[in-house]
Design an enzyme around this catalytic site. Structure first.
Site, PDB file in Angstrom:
ATOM      1  N   GLU A   1     -12.872 -20.695  80.601  1.00  0.00           N
ATOM      2  CA  GLU A   1     -13.012 -19.997  79.291  1.00  0.00           C
ATOM      3  C   GLU A   1     -14.056 -19.109  79.381  1.00  0.00           C
ATOM      4  O   GLU A   1     -14.896 -19.043  80.127  1.00  0.00           O
ATOM      5  CB  GLU A   1     -13.430 -21.083  78.446  1.00  0.00           C
ATOM      6  CG  GLU A   1     -13.541 -20.730  76.897  1.00  0.00           C
ATOM      7  CD  GLU A   1     -14.512 -21.655  76.135  1.00  0.00           C
ATOM      8  OE1 GLU A   1     -15.204 -22.564  76.755  1.00  0.00           O
ATOM      9  OE2 GLU A   1     -14.313 -21.873  74.847  1.00  0.00           O
TER      10      GLU A   1
ATOM     11  N   ASN B   1     -10.646 -16.558  70.596  1.00  0.00           N
ATOM     12  CA  ASN B   1     -11.117 -17.085  72.048  1.00  0.00           C
ATOM     13  C   ASN B   1      -9.808 -17.459  72.647  1.00  0.00           C
ATOM     14  O   ASN B   1      -8.946 -18.547  72.471  1.00  0.00           O
ATOM     15  CB  ASN B   1     -11.917 -18.406  71.765  1.00  0.00           C
ATOM     16  CG  ASN B   1     -12.646 -18.947  73.342  1.00  0.00           C
ATOM     17  OD1 ASN B   1     -11.919 -18.678  74.205  1.00  0.00           O
ATOM     18  ND2 ASN B   1     -13.491 -19.748  73.137  1.00  0.00           N
TER      19      ASN B   1
ATOM     20  N   LYS C   1      -7.312 -20.222  71.272  1.00  0.00           N
ATOM     21  CA  LYS C   1      -7.881 -21.748  71.015  1.00  0.00           C
ATOM     22  C   LYS C   1      -8.003 -22.088  69.606  1.00  0.00           C
ATOM     23  O   LYS C   1      -8.355 -21.491  68.664  1.00  0.00           O
ATOM     24  CB  LYS C   1      -9.509 -21.501  71.572  1.00  0.00           C
ATOM     25  CG  LYS C   1     -10.288 -22.782  71.356  1.00  0.00           C
ATOM     26  CD  LYS C   1     -11.620 -22.595  71.887  1.00  0.00           C
ATOM     27  CE  LYS C   1     -12.548 -23.952  71.928  1.00  0.00           C
ATOM     28  NZ  LYS C   1     -13.681 -23.503  72.733  1.00  0.00           N
TER      29      LYS C   1
ATOM     30  N   GLU D   1     -19.331 -20.904  67.869  1.00  0.00           N
ATOM     31  CA  GLU D   1     -17.845 -20.163  67.997  1.00  0.00           C
ATOM     32  C   GLU D   1     -17.128 -20.170  66.755  1.00  0.00           C
ATOM     33  O   GLU D   1     -16.354 -19.360  66.443  1.00  0.00           O
ATOM     34  CB  GLU D   1     -17.039 -21.328  68.719  1.00  0.00           C
ATOM     35  CG  GLU D   1     -17.312 -21.235  70.234  1.00  0.00           C
ATOM     36  CD  GLU D   1     -16.386 -22.031  71.022  1.00  0.00           C
ATOM     37  OE1 GLU D   1     -15.070 -21.861  71.090  1.00  0.00           O
ATOM     38  OE2 GLU D   1     -16.833 -22.920  71.660  1.00  0.00           O
TER      39      GLU D   1
ATOM     40  N   CYS E   1     -11.339 -25.517  76.297  1.00  0.00           N
ATOM     41  CA  CYS E   1     -12.417 -26.212  76.502  1.00  0.00           C
ATOM     42  C   CYS E   1     -12.307 -27.292  75.488  1.00  0.00           C
ATOM     43  O   CYS E   1     -11.722 -28.458  75.656  1.00  0.00           O
ATOM     44  CB  CYS E   1     -13.642 -25.307  76.077  1.00  0.00           C
ATOM     45  SG  CYS E   1     -15.095 -26.192  76.030  1.00  0.00           S
TER      46      CYS E   1
ATOM     47  N   ASN F   1     -16.576 -24.166  78.823  1.00  0.00           N
ATOM     48  CA  ASN F   1     -18.127 -24.126  78.858  1.00  0.00           C
ATOM     49  C   ASN F   1     -18.552 -25.130  78.142  1.00  0.00           C
ATOM     50  O   ASN F   1     -18.716 -25.237  76.779  1.00  0.00           O
ATOM     51  CB  ASN F   1     -18.416 -22.565  78.230  1.00  0.00           C
ATOM     52  CG  ASN F   1     -17.911 -21.370  78.724  1.00  0.00           C
ATOM     53  OD1 ASN F   1     -19.057 -20.671  79.611  1.00  0.00           O
ATOM     54  ND2 ASN F   1     -16.811 -20.892  78.943  1.00  0.00           N
TER      55      ASN F   1
HETATM   56  N1  CDT Z   1     -16.863 -24.066  74.588  1.00  0.00           N
HETATM   57  C1  CDT Z   1     -16.580 -25.345  74.100  1.00  0.00           C
HETATM   58  O1  CDT Z   1     -15.543 -25.522  73.450  1.00  0.00           O
HETATM   59  N2  CDT Z   1     -17.574 -26.322  74.309  1.00  0.00           N
HETATM   60  C2  CDT Z   1     -17.187 -27.445  73.545  1.00  0.00           C
HETATM   61  C3  CDT Z   1     -18.816 -27.884  73.207  1.00  0.00           C
HETATM   62  C4  CDT Z   1     -18.808 -28.709  71.926  1.00  0.00           C
HETATM   63  S1  CDT Z   1     -20.555 -28.924  71.438  1.00  0.00           S
HETATM   64  C5  CDT Z   1     -20.687 -28.038  70.283  1.00  0.00           C
HETATM   65  C6  CDT Z   1     -16.776 -28.616  74.342  1.00  0.00           C
HETATM   66  O2  CDT Z   1     -16.010 -29.433  73.709  1.00  0.00           O
HETATM   67  O3  CDT Z   1     -16.908 -28.949  75.492  1.00  0.00           O
END
Ligand code: CDT
Length: 301
Positions: A46, A106, A123, A142, A168, A193
């Site tokens: 991502e 995204n 996304k 985000e 993600c 990420n």
């Molecule tokens: N990038 C992304 O979606 N990261 C989320 C972190 C969640 S914490 C706000 C994930 O689900 O891995």
């Protein structure tokens, strides 16, 4: 047998000051490794071209825009498309997309082996918050910088297999896998990420974060008789650690390849798409076994 040799190209940290050109050079180096390993398809993470910028609070719209790509490919990424075409490798990677009519997503794209974009996904499940949150150890903005994707969960026939993309946080939602499962998906690729620590719960350690990531992807793969390839951007980005844990999961839910580091690292597996057939014809033959008359709460109907 319909074999696709898949490379999961985990990226290590990208600092805020790193240029897109520098990152693309790293991606091209991973592509050459993938070519040597005989890969047909390489999956990058991502927001692969930049640091995970949603951790930074920004109020200036022009500054925000610097993290987005108005075109794909563009000047910085054209060498990546050229290298992929030269190797005859299909690729998928994520980036921040800004559209001509002012929308921000995204996004990830999927190419064929000639470097043509054959699929785009935006996304759907955006985690985090819109305003600066003083309660968090770090920000996850985000919901501030992106709109929820407007394309649903499409699948495409590519390399003789039905492929879909997720990004993600989507991997934690069974609805994502099932939406694609109902379209006969055989390979779901996704980049992520994920911070190594929970910004709202200091007790949640790396082991639990890795476990939940793997749990989500192995369950999604098994319950939809599909390969799942999850690829991290990992490592310490300007003092903010991101976890690794990139994996390739077979349609029985077993992990068949796993990254060992938090650096640029390629994991490879020869994935037989025909392995999906058994589950799709038997226990997860949705047409025969689903009982949708009892699922109305899920669709809100
Ligand atoms: N990038 C992304 O979606 N990261 C989320 C972190 C969640 S914490 C706000 C994930 O689900 O891995």
């Amino acid at each position: 047998m319909r074999e696709i040799v898949i490379g999961g190209a985990q990226l290590g940290a990208i600092q805020k000051s790193d240029s897109r050109e520098a990152v693309v050079a790293r991606m091209i180096a991973l592509l050459s490794q993938a070519a040597t390993a005989g890969c047909d398809l390489v999956v990058f993470p991502e927001l692969a071209l930049t640091t995970f910028f949603p951790r930074w609070w920004m109020e200036d719209a022009d500054e925000v825009e610097t993290w987005f790509e108005a075109e794909m490919p563009n000047e910085a990424t054209q060498p990546l498309f050229d290298a992929a075409k030269q190797h005859g490798i299909a690729i998928t990677f994520g980036y921040a997309e800004s559209t001509p009519d002012g929308h921000h997503y995204n996004t990830s794209i999927l190419t064929d082996k000639e470097g043509n974009i054959v699929g785009k996904y935006r996304k759907v499940h955006l985690p985090g918050h819109v305003e600066f949150d003083t309660e968090r150890a770090f920000q996850h903005l985000e919901k501030r910088y992106f709109e929820p994707g407007d394309l649903g969960f499409p699948v495409w026939k590519n390399l003789d297999a039905w492929m879909g993309m997720a990004i993600c946080n989507d991997r934690r939602w069974p609805e994502m896998y099932r939406e694609m499962g109902l379209q006969g998906v055989e390979l779901i690729t996704l980049g992520y990420n994920t911070p190594s620590v929970n910004s709202q719960d200091g007790n949640e350690g790396l082991a639990q974060r890795l476990y939940h990531s793997e749990l989500s992807m192995t369950a999604g793969a098994y319950q939809n008789a599909s390969w799942v390839v999850g690829v991290a951007k990992a490592g310490d980005e300007d003092g903010h650690p991101l976890m690794g844990g990139s994996i390739i999961v077979d349609p029985n839910g077993f992990v068949v390849a796993r990254a060992e580091t938090e650096e640029d690292e390629l994991i490879v597996h020869a994935c037989d798409m025909d392995m999906c057939n058994f589950g799709k014809k038997t226990i997860f033959d949705f047409a025969r076994h689903r009982r949708i008359e009892h699922y109305s709460r899920i669709t809100g109907q």
